[in-house]
Design an enzyme around this catalytic site. Structure first.
Site, PDB file in Angstrom:
ATOM      1  N   SER A  68      -2.894  11.625  11.219  1.00  0.00           N
ATOM      2  CA  SER A  68      -4.299  11.244  11.026  1.00  0.00           C
ATOM      3  C   SER A  68      -4.625   9.967  11.786  1.00  0.00           C
ATOM      4  O   SER A  68      -4.722   9.985  12.997  1.00  0.00           O
ATOM      5  CB  SER A  68      -4.697  11.137   9.556  1.00  0.00           C
ATOM      6  OG  SER A  68      -6.113  11.118   9.467  1.00  0.00           O
ATOM      7  N   HIS A  73      -9.752  -3.957  10.934  1.00  0.00           N
ATOM      8  CA  HIS A  73     -10.900  -4.801  11.266  1.00  0.00           C
ATOM      9  C   HIS A  73     -10.543  -6.197  10.799  1.00  0.00           C
ATOM     10  O   HIS A  73     -10.227  -6.392   9.618  1.00  0.00           O
ATOM     11  CB  HIS A  73     -12.176  -4.317  10.567  1.00  0.00           C
ATOM     12  CG  HIS A  73     -12.485  -2.892  10.877  1.00  0.00           C
ATOM     13  ND1 HIS A  73     -13.057  -2.493  12.064  1.00  0.00           N
ATOM     14  CD2 HIS A  73     -12.248  -1.762  10.182  1.00  0.00           C
ATOM     15  CE1 HIS A  73     -13.183  -1.177  12.067  1.00  0.00           C
ATOM     16  NE2 HIS A  73     -12.684  -0.705  10.935  1.00  0.00           N
ATOM     17  N   CYS A  88      -1.676  12.928   6.551  1.00  0.00           N
ATOM     18  CA  CYS A  88      -1.561  14.239   5.900  1.00  0.00           C
ATOM     19  C   CYS A  88      -0.159  14.452   5.346  1.00  0.00           C
ATOM     20  O   CYS A  88       0.142  15.519   4.830  1.00  0.00           O
ATOM     21  CB  CYS A  88      -1.941  15.356   6.866  1.00  0.00           C
ATOM     22  SG  CYS A  88      -0.879  15.473   8.302  1.00  0.00           S
TER      23      CYS A  88
END
Length: 140
Positions: A68, A73, A88
């Site tokens: 995935s 940030h 996953c």
């Protein structure tokens, strides 16, 4: 479930590290190996400087993994970072948390774990049964 989604809200981090583009790139480059995931792209990281609120500047970045993605940030002026790891497949949550928190020298870490895709069938036979039940039958 489809897989775990770990979010980290890190505070009181090392602002110098949070503002270093190469450092954040390297964190994204190394983390998949640390948690036994497989990079399918090189990380992408960039500096964002919003004109309307210069104090909210930072570095954002992500790496796409076969399982995935991982994103970050940073907000150097606030000594904060936010990290998402979605997969996953299962991974060592403590290893991921410890690696990221220690690498960024976070003094506080708020961790949340979500089980994504609780209704997602991971087995072919389960998927086949769900599809069969959802199809209307036609009377002849």
């Amino acid at each position: 479930m489809f897989g775990p989604h770990l979010t980290l809200d890190l505070s009181e981090c090392n602002s110098r590290k949070l503002s270093d583009l190469s450092f954040i790139y390297n964190l994204l480059d190394e983390l998949p190996d640390v948690i036994a995931m497989h990079k399918i792209t090189a990380p992408y990281a960039f500096i964002y400087r919003p004109q309307e609120n210069p104090a909210e500047w930072g570095i954002s970045g992500f790496v796409i993994i076969a399982e995935s993605h991982i994103s970050i940030h940073t907000f150097p002026d606030k000594a904060a970072a936010f990290v998402d790891i979605f997969s996953c497949k299962q991974f060592d949550l403590n290893k991921a948390i410890n690696y990221v928190a220690s690498t960024l020298e976070a003094r506080k870490a708020d961790k949340k774990l979500s089980a994504r895709g609780k209704e997602y069938p991971k087995e072919v036979m389960n998927a086949r049964e769900i599809v069969a039940r959802s199809r209307p039958t036609i009377a002849h």
